[in-house]
Write a protein that holds these residues in place. Structure first.
Motif, mmCIF file in Angstrom:
data_model
loop_
_atom_site.group_PDB
_atom_site.id
_atom_site.type_symbol
_atom_site.label_atom_id
_atom_site.label_comp_id
_atom_site.label_asym_id
_atom_site.label_seq_id
_atom_site.Cartn_x
_atom_site.Cartn_y
_atom_site.Cartn_z
ATOM 1 N N ASN A 105 0.880 -1.178 0.000
ATOM 2 C CA ASN A 105 0.000 0.000 0.000
ATOM 3 C C ASN A 105 0.914 1.223 0.000
ATOM 4 N N ASN A 106 0.891 1.977 -1.083
ATOM 5 C CA ASN A 106 1.886 3.062 -1.199
ATOM 6 C C ASN A 106 1.431 4.364 -0.531
ATOM 7 N N ARG A 107 0.324 4.314 0.218
ATOM 8 C CA ARG A 107 -0.152 5.548 0.856
ATOM 9 C C ARG A 107 0.611 5.832 2.137
ATOM 10 N N VAL A 108 1.028 7.098 2.287
ATOM 11 C CA VAL A 108 1.683 7.514 3.528
ATOM 12 C C VAL A 108 1.008 8.765 4.070
ATOM 13 N N SER A 109 1.137 8.921 5.360
ATOM 14 C CA SER A 109 0.666 10.130 6.011
ATOM 15 C C SER A 109 1.812 10.598 6.898
ATOM 16 N N LEU A 110 2.155 11.874 6.799
ATOM 17 C CA LEU A 110 3.264 12.418 7.591
ATOM 18 C C LEU A 110 2.725 13.488 8.518
ATOM 19 N N ILE A 111 3.397 13.635 9.648
ATOM 20 C CA ILE A 111 3.130 14.808 10.474
ATOM 21 C C ILE A 111 4.471 15.423 10.837
ATOM 22 N N LEU A 112 4.566 16.730 10.568
ATOM 23 C CA LEU A 112 5.818 17.470 10.791
ATOM 24 C C LEU A 112 5.558 18.514 11.861
ATOM 25 N N LEU A 113 6.448 18.564 12.851
ATOM 26 C CA LEU A 113 6.221 19.481 13.974
ATOM 27 C C LEU A 113 7.335 20.492 14.129
ATOM 28 N N ASP A 114 6.916 21.724 14.360
ATOM 29 C CA ASP A 114 7.836 22.797 14.743
ATOM 30 C C ASP A 114 7.471 23.113 16.186
ATOM 31 N N TYR A 115 8.193 22.491 17.124
ATOM 32 C CA TYR A 115 7.824 22.633 18.538
ATOM 33 C C TYR A 115 7.995 24.050 19.081
ATOM 34 N N PRO A 116 9.116 24.733 18.797
ATOM 35 C CA PRO A 116 9.270 26.078 19.397
ATOM 36 C C PRO A 116 8.146 27.027 18.986
ATOM 37 N N ASN A 117 7.744 26.933 17.710
ATOM 38 C CA ASN A 117 6.705 27.857 17.221
ATOM 39 C C ASN A 117 5.306 27.250 17.243
ATOM 40 N N ARG A 118 5.196 26.055 17.751
ATOM 41 C CA ARG A 118 3.918 25.357 17.917
ATOM 42 C C ARG A 118 3.134 25.303 16.600
ATOM 43 N N ARG A 119 3.825 24.792 15.574
ATOM 44 C CA ARG A 119 3.153 24.626 14.278
ATOM 45 C C ARG A 119 3.256 23.161 13.860
ATOM 46 N N ARG A 120 2.248 22.675 13.178
ATOM 47 C CA ARG A 120 2.326 21.296 12.662
ATOM 48 C C ARG A 120 1.632 21.202 11.316
ATOM 49 N N LEU A 121 2.218 20.381 10.471
ATOM 50 C CA LEU A 121 1.724 20.201 9.108
ATOM 51 C C LEU A 121 1.473 18.714 8.874
ATOM 52 N N LYS A 122 0.289 18.407 8.372
ATOM 53 C CA LYS A 122 -0.022 17.022 8.010
ATOM 54 C C LYS A 122 0.078 16.891 6.496
ATOM 55 N N VAL A 123 0.589 15.758 6.065
ATOM 56 C CA VAL A 123 0.774 15.524 4.620
ATOM 57 C C VAL A 123 0.257 14.132 4.276
ATOM 58 N N TRP A 124 -0.436 14.044 3.149
ATOM 59 C CA TRP A 124 -0.853 12.744 2.597
ATOM 60 C C TRP A 124 -0.177 12.606 1.242
ATOM 61 N N ALA A 125 0.330 11.405 0.967
ATOM 62 C CA ALA A 125 1.047 11.235 -0.302
ATOM 63 C C ALA A 125 1.022 9.780 -0.726
ATOM 64 N N GLN A 126 1.392 9.563 -1.992
ATOM 65 C CA GLN A 126 1.590 8.192 -2.483
ATOM 66 C C GLN A 126 3.087 8.049 -2.730
ATOM 67 N N ALA A 127 3.668 7.015 -2.129
ATOM 68 C CA ALA A 127 5.127 6.889 -2.154
ATOM 69 C C ALA A 127 5.591 5.847 -3.155
ATOM 70 N N SER A 128 6.748 6.104 -3.757
ATOM 71 C CA SER A 128 7.407 5.043 -4.523
ATOM 72 C C SER A 128 8.832 4.913 -4.009
ATOM 73 N N VAL A 129 9.338 3.695 -4.083
ATOM 74 C CA VAL A 129 10.672 3.396 -3.576
ATOM 75 C C VAL A 129 11.605 3.241 -4.771
ATOM 76 N N ILE A 130 12.675 4.049 -4.768
ATOM 77 C CA ILE A 130 13.626 3.985 -5.881
ATOM 78 C C ILE A 130 14.967 3.502 -5.328
ATOM 79 N N GLU A 131 15.426 2.363 -5.782
ATOM 80 C CA GLU A 131 16.672 1.784 -5.283
ATOM 81 C C GLU A 131 17.874 2.566 -5.827
ATOM 82 N N ALA A 132 18.972 2.521 -5.082
ATOM 83 C CA ALA A 132 20.154 3.343 -5.401
ATOM 84 C C ALA A 132 20.615 3.154 -6.845
ATOM 85 N N GLU A 133 20.654 1.887 -7.304
ATOM 86 C CA GLU A 133 21.194 1.641 -8.649
ATOM 87 C C GLU A 133 20.274 2.189 -9.753
ATOM 88 N N GLN A 134 19.020 2.410 -9.425
ATOM 89 C CA GLN A 134 18.087 2.938 -10.429
ATOM 90 C C GLN A 134 18.330 4.415 -10.713
#
Ligand SMILES: Cc1cc2nc3c(=O)[nH]c(=O)nc-3n(C[C@H](O)[C@H](O)[C@H](O)COP(=O)(O)O)c2cc1C
Length: 206
Positions: A105-134
């Motif tokens: 299931n390539n769906r991801v959800s991220l949460i990013l926090l800026d603690y000092p400024n009390r801000r947070r961003l939620k992100v939804w995305a579809q991820a793909s994995v790319i190997e180093a040699e590619q």
């Protein structure tokens, strides 16, 4: 609240709960919002570049969500363009849980926090994995702090939403404590020491 966030998050069962507890009418408005919220603006790009960590949720084939903390050098989560985020996957404990989940299931959800400024961003995305040699050039682009990137996790943005600051306790890194608190205190202290020395000299106390 952007439209795309509402479209993704307000599933039928979520809408049923909103109806049950009286917030359905208010939240229905966001499903019609003009701002789609699926293209990063300067505000989100700057915010992401300043982060040294985020939490990433994936979904296992048994239905369980899995949240992992991802940490690295500031800016290790890179914005490749206004619809694409990426980070370099470096060798860790070799459990490969997130990678295994992404394979089914390539769906991801991220949460990013800026603690000092009390801000947070939620992100939804579809991820793909790319190997180093590619794509060795991409690995170099995602490399930070000299760590070897074994693969890239490239995420196509589906939606984002800014969350309110409620319940975020301000926390500071050692560097932030130094810059925000200690530098002004040290400068004040050294001013007072000089003033003290000057007064002592004037009053013949030394
Ligand atoms: C030697 C070693 C290095 C690690 N380096 C990192 C790191 O740079 N960033 C991080 O978030 N976790 C690091 N970890 C912790 C986890 O291994 C890492 O988060 C990994 O991505 C977990 O993935 P998973 O939970 O999806 O299996 C490290 C662990 C070990 C044992």
């Amino acid at each position: 609240m952007p439209r795309r966030f509402a479209e993704i998050s307000f599933t039928d069962s979520v809408k049923a709960q909103q109806a049950r507890y009286g917030s359905r009418e208010m939240y229905h408005r966001f499903e019609l919002a003009e701002n789609s919220g699926d293209v990063l603006t300067e505000k989100e790009i700057e915010f992401i570049a300043a982060r040294d960590s985020f939490y990433q949720a994936t979904v296992a084939e048994n239905g369980y969500p899995y949240v992992q903390f991802k940490g690295g050098a500031t800016g290790f989560l890179k914005v490749l363009d206004s619809k694409t985020l990426a980070y370099g996957d470096v060798r860790g404990n070799r459990q490969y849980i997130s990678l295994g989940n992404l394979a089914v299931n390539n769906r991801v959800s991220l949460i990013l926090l800026d603690y000092p400024n009390r801000r947070r961003l939620k992100v939804w995305a579809q991820a793909s994995v790319i190997e180093a040699e590619q794509n060795p050039a991409l690995m170099l682009k995602l490399q930070t702090a000299g760590q070897i990137v074994e693969r890239a996790i490239v995420m196509t943005l589906e939606a984002y939403d800014w969350n309110c600051p409620k319940n975020i306790t301000p926390r500071f890194t050692e560097q932030e404590i130094q810059d925000i608190f200690l530098v002004p205190l040290q400068s004040r202290l050294s001013f007072l020491e000089q003033e003290n020395q000057h007064l002592k000299t004037k009053l013949n106390l030394v």
